[in-house]
Write an enzyme that holds these catalytic residues in place. Sequence first.
Site, PDB file in Angstrom:
ATOM      1  N   LEU A 154      87.738  -9.105 -19.117  1.00 10.33           N
ATOM      2  CA  LEU A 154      87.910 -10.519 -18.725  1.00 10.33           C
ATOM      3  C   LEU A 154      88.729 -11.245 -19.807  1.00 10.33           C
ATOM      4  CD1 LEU A 154      86.705 -12.390 -16.321  1.00 10.33           C
ATOM      5  CD2 LEU A 154      85.496 -13.485 -18.202  1.00 10.33           C
ATOM      6  N   GLY A 155      90.027 -10.965 -19.802  1.00  9.75           N
ATOM      7  CA  GLY A 155      90.939 -11.649 -20.714  1.00  9.75           C
ATOM      8  C   GLY A 155      91.719 -12.699 -19.936  1.00  9.75           C
ATOM      9  N   ARG A 156      92.987 -12.880 -20.317  1.00 11.29           N
ATOM     10  CA  ARG A 156      93.812 -13.893 -19.632  1.00 11.29           C
ATOM     11  C   ARG A 156      93.930 -13.596 -18.137  1.00 11.29           C
ATOM     12  NH1 ARG A 156      96.812 -13.075 -24.764  1.00 11.29           N
ATOM     13  NH2 ARG A 156      97.082 -11.045 -23.813  1.00 11.29           N
ATOM     14  N   ARG A 177      84.074  -6.073 -24.839  1.00 11.70           N
ATOM     15  CA  ARG A 177      83.291  -5.693 -26.021  1.00 11.70           C
ATOM     16  C   ARG A 177      82.502  -6.893 -26.537  1.00 11.70           C
ATOM     17  NH1 ARG A 177      88.446  -3.241 -28.811  1.00 11.70           N
ATOM     18  NH2 ARG A 177      89.100  -5.220 -27.921  1.00 11.70           N
ATOM     19  N   ILE A 231      94.246  -2.488 -11.928  1.00  8.08           N
ATOM     20  CA  ILE A 231      95.543  -3.165 -12.123  1.00  8.08           C
ATOM     21  C   ILE A 231      95.868  -3.175 -13.614  1.00  8.08           C
ATOM     22  CG2 ILE A 231      94.564  -5.520 -12.322  1.00  8.08           C
ATOM     23  CD1 ILE A 231      97.356  -5.408 -10.037  1.00  8.08           C
ATOM     24  N   ARG A 233      95.546  -0.281 -16.647  1.00 12.19           N
ATOM     25  CA  ARG A 233      96.341   0.883 -17.029  1.00 12.19           C
ATOM     26  C   ARG A 233      95.702   2.138 -16.441  1.00 12.19           C
ATOM     27  NH1 ARG A 233     100.055  -1.829 -17.711  1.00 12.19           N
ATOM     28  NH2 ARG A 233     101.320  -2.154 -19.570  1.00 12.19           N
ATOM     29  N   GLU A 262     102.562   7.884 -14.701  1.00 11.18           N
ATOM     30  CA  GLU A 262     103.556   7.196 -13.860  1.00 11.18           C
ATOM     31  C   GLU A 262     104.961   7.727 -14.156  1.00 11.18           C
ATOM     32  OE1 GLU A 262     103.046   2.979 -14.336  1.00 11.18           O
ATOM     33  OE2 GLU A 262     100.906   3.140 -13.966  1.00 11.18           O
ATOM     34  N   HIS A 280     102.935   0.182  -9.298  1.00 12.22           N
ATOM     35  CA  HIS A 280     102.946  -0.659 -10.509  1.00 12.22           C
ATOM     36  C   HIS A 280     103.816  -1.912 -10.325  1.00 12.22           C
ATOM     37  CE1 HIS A 280     102.333  -0.504 -15.140  1.00 12.22           C
ATOM     38  NE2 HIS A 280     102.398  -1.758 -14.717  1.00 12.22           N
ATOM     39  N   VAL A 281     103.379  -2.753  -9.392  1.00 10.76           N
ATOM     40  CA  VAL A 281     104.152  -3.964  -9.067  1.00 10.76           C
ATOM     41  C   VAL A 281     103.403  -5.241  -9.465  1.00 10.76           C
ATOM     42  CG1 VAL A 281     105.502  -2.923  -7.202  1.00 10.76           C
ATOM     43  CG2 VAL A 281     103.263  -3.931  -6.668  1.00 10.76           C
ATOM     44  N   GLY A 282     102.378  -5.100 -10.318  1.00  9.42           N
ATOM     45  CA  GLY A 282     101.533  -6.248 -10.670  1.00  9.42           C
ATOM     46  C   GLY A 282     102.290  -7.526 -11.008  1.00  9.42           C
TER      47      GLY A 282
HETATM   48  P1  NDP Z   1      93.904  -9.800 -22.744  1.00  3.63           P
HETATM   49  O1  NDP Z   1      94.096  -9.252 -24.118  1.00  3.63           O
HETATM   50  O2  NDP Z   1      93.940 -11.267 -22.538  1.00  3.63           O
HETATM   51  O3  NDP Z   1      92.513  -9.261 -22.138  1.00  3.63           O
HETATM   52  C1  NDP Z   1      92.069  -7.970 -22.299  1.00  3.63           C
HETATM   53  C2  NDP Z   1      90.557  -7.971 -22.179  1.00  3.63           C
HETATM   54  O4  NDP Z   1      90.082  -6.630 -22.258  1.00  3.63           O
HETATM   55  C3  NDP Z   1      89.863  -8.767 -23.268  1.00  3.63           C
HETATM   56  O5  NDP Z   1      88.996  -9.685 -22.686  1.00  3.63           O
HETATM   57  C4  NDP Z   1      89.116  -7.716 -24.089  1.00  3.63           C
HETATM   58  O6  NDP Z   1      87.874  -8.252 -24.533  1.00  3.63           O
HETATM   59  C5  NDP Z   1      88.930  -6.579 -23.087  1.00  3.63           C
HETATM   60  N1  NDP Z   1      88.889  -5.276 -23.757  1.00  3.63           N
HETATM   61  C6  NDP Z   1      89.810  -4.749 -24.591  1.00  3.63           C
HETATM   62  N2  NDP Z   1      89.418  -3.535 -25.026  1.00  3.63           N
HETATM   63  C7  NDP Z   1      88.219  -3.292 -24.441  1.00  3.63           C
HETATM   64  C8  NDP Z   1      87.305  -2.205 -24.491  1.00  3.63           C
HETATM   65  N3  NDP Z   1      87.543  -1.139 -25.264  1.00  3.63           N
HETATM   66  N4  NDP Z   1      86.170  -2.282 -23.751  1.00  3.63           N
HETATM   67  C9  NDP Z   1      85.918  -3.370 -22.978  1.00  3.63           C
HETATM   68  N5  NDP Z   1      86.760  -4.433 -22.891  1.00  3.63           N
HETATM   69  C10 NDP Z   1      87.893  -4.393 -23.622  1.00  3.63           C
HETATM   70  O7  NDP Z   1      94.994  -9.063 -21.861  1.00  3.63           O
HETATM   71  P2  NDP Z   1      95.651  -9.541 -20.483  1.00  3.63           P
HETATM   72  O8  NDP Z   1      94.586 -10.064 -19.596  1.00  3.63           O
HETATM   73  O9  NDP Z   1      96.828 -10.390 -20.769  1.00  3.63           O
HETATM   74  O10 NDP Z   1      96.186  -8.123 -19.935  1.00  3.63           O
HETATM   75  C11 NDP Z   1      95.286  -7.061 -19.713  1.00  3.63           C
HETATM   76  C12 NDP Z   1      96.023  -5.766 -19.370  1.00  3.63           C
HETATM   77  O11 NDP Z   1      96.496  -5.803 -18.037  1.00  3.63           O
HETATM   78  C13 NDP Z   1      97.280  -5.464 -20.188  1.00  3.63           C
HETATM   79  O12 NDP Z   1      96.982  -4.931 -21.462  1.00  3.63           O
HETATM   80  C14 NDP Z   1      97.999  -4.469 -19.298  1.00  3.63           C
HETATM   81  O13 NDP Z   1      97.605  -3.145 -19.620  1.00  3.63           O
HETATM   82  C15 NDP Z   1      97.513  -4.825 -17.903  1.00  3.63           C
HETATM   83  N6  NDP Z   1      98.611  -5.372 -17.095  1.00  3.63           N
HETATM   84  C16 NDP Z   1      99.012  -4.699 -15.963  1.00  3.63           C
HETATM   85  C17 NDP Z   1     100.051  -5.192 -15.193  1.00  3.63           C
HETATM   86  C18 NDP Z   1     100.501  -4.481 -13.947  1.00  3.63           C
HETATM   87  O14 NDP Z   1     101.651  -4.656 -13.551  1.00  3.63           O
HETATM   88  N7  NDP Z   1      99.655  -3.719 -13.295  1.00  3.63           N
HETATM   89  C19 NDP Z   1     100.793  -6.395 -15.582  1.00  3.63           C
HETATM   90  C20 NDP Z   1     100.264  -7.044 -16.756  1.00  3.63           C
HETATM   91  C21 NDP Z   1      99.217  -6.525 -17.473  1.00  3.63           C
HETATM   92  P3  NDP Z   1      87.204  -7.759 -25.906  1.00  3.63           P
HETATM   93  O15 NDP Z   1      88.269  -7.795 -26.949  1.00  3.63           O
HETATM   94  O16 NDP Z   1      86.065  -8.701 -26.128  1.00  3.63           O
HETATM   95  O17 NDP Z   1      86.725  -6.368 -25.627  1.00  3.63           O
END
Ligand code: NDP
Length: 315
Positions: A154-156, A177, A231, A233, A262, A280-282
């Site tokens: 639950l990030g951005r 985490r 969506i 990786r 991929e 991979h068109v997110g």
């Molecule tokens: P953010 O960094 O904002 O959010 C990532 C979240 O993942 C954080 O809340 C983090 O919380 C959590 N996280 C990281 N590592 C772990 C772990 N080991 N266990 C549990 N939770 C974890 O990233 P965004 O939301 O901006 O982007 C997320 C991902 O989406 C990108 O890294 C990319 O891989 C993917 N993406 C895919 C796209 C597509 O086209 N399909 C396009 C854009 C992005 P915490 O640190 O508290 O664990």
Amino acid sequence: MTRPTVLMPARMHDVVVDGCAERFELVRLWEATDPDALLAERGADVRGLATGGHHPVDAALLDKLPNLQIVANFGVGYDSVDVDAATERGVVVTNTPGVLDDEVADTALALLLMTVRELGQAERYLRAGRWAAEGHYPLTDLTMTGRKLGILGLGRIGEAIAKRAETFRMTVGYHNRSEKDVPYRYYPSLLEMARDVDTLLVVVPGSAATRHLVDAEVLEALGPDGVLVNIGRGTVVDEAALIGALKTRTIRAAGLDVYEDEPNVPRELIDLDNAVLLPHVGSASKPTRRAMGRLVVDNLTSWFTDGRALTPVNG
Ligand code: NDP
């Protein structure tokens, strides 16, 4: 003043190529007949590197660029860049956060809807002439309303997905985490969350720490009406375990935008009728990709004019 030299290993979006060519001396490695010779000749001049993730930025490449200061990555996920190796060499790495959140969240919800309501399968049914020949497409077993969604990451983007899911009248929980100040239930354990929800949406970054977090045990915990959407990786999900779970109906269905290798998608996955597969068109709309491209160029420009990266991921 001489313009900083920026290396581009593989061709990128026009906004990045044109923006870099305008402001910097751009070394286009992909056009070189002998890339190794070009790197040997120009490597020491290079101060910036722009990458779109199609070419690994690893220690071996960094060693050929002794005066490199910044790696500007096109995309919020930067798993093709060895950030530790960059940090050791004092190189700042930037990504493109924020400008793609809505696009990726929209795609995630579309993928979830397609999976739960079998929309891709229904469209193929019509195009194959089966509506007229055989009657209505069968009623779907599942419906969106009332599903329990667990978001892994639950990030951005995860938060943008959660807001949309609420309007679909789903209940939302998450596993990170660390707990956040949000109105959603936090699960310190992914397995505990998988047991409690019926829909798991993966949007964590790819890394050694997230590799195969979603394994056979987590899939089994989702249960027979379970739906997985990835969506984030491909490496986060054990693809072989997922194929097994879909075949045996251990879970109901999966919607995927990302894969372990991929653009190679296993034939077994393609043949499954309970998988919805996107290439991979997110973030792949022209407006969003332009915004990402501008942020790559702006990071390089800001670094070389003010010594400040706009969106660094290290330091
Ligand atoms: P953010 O960094 O904002 O959010 C990532 C979240 O993942 C954080 O809340 C983090 O919380 C959590 N996280 C990281 N590592 C772990 C772990 N080991 N266990 C549990 N939770 C974890 O990233 P965004 O939301 O901006 O982007 C997320 C991902 O989406 C990108 O890294 C990319 O891989 C993917 N993406 C895919 C796209 C597509 O086209 N399909 C396009 C854009 C992005 P915490 O640190 O508290 O664990």
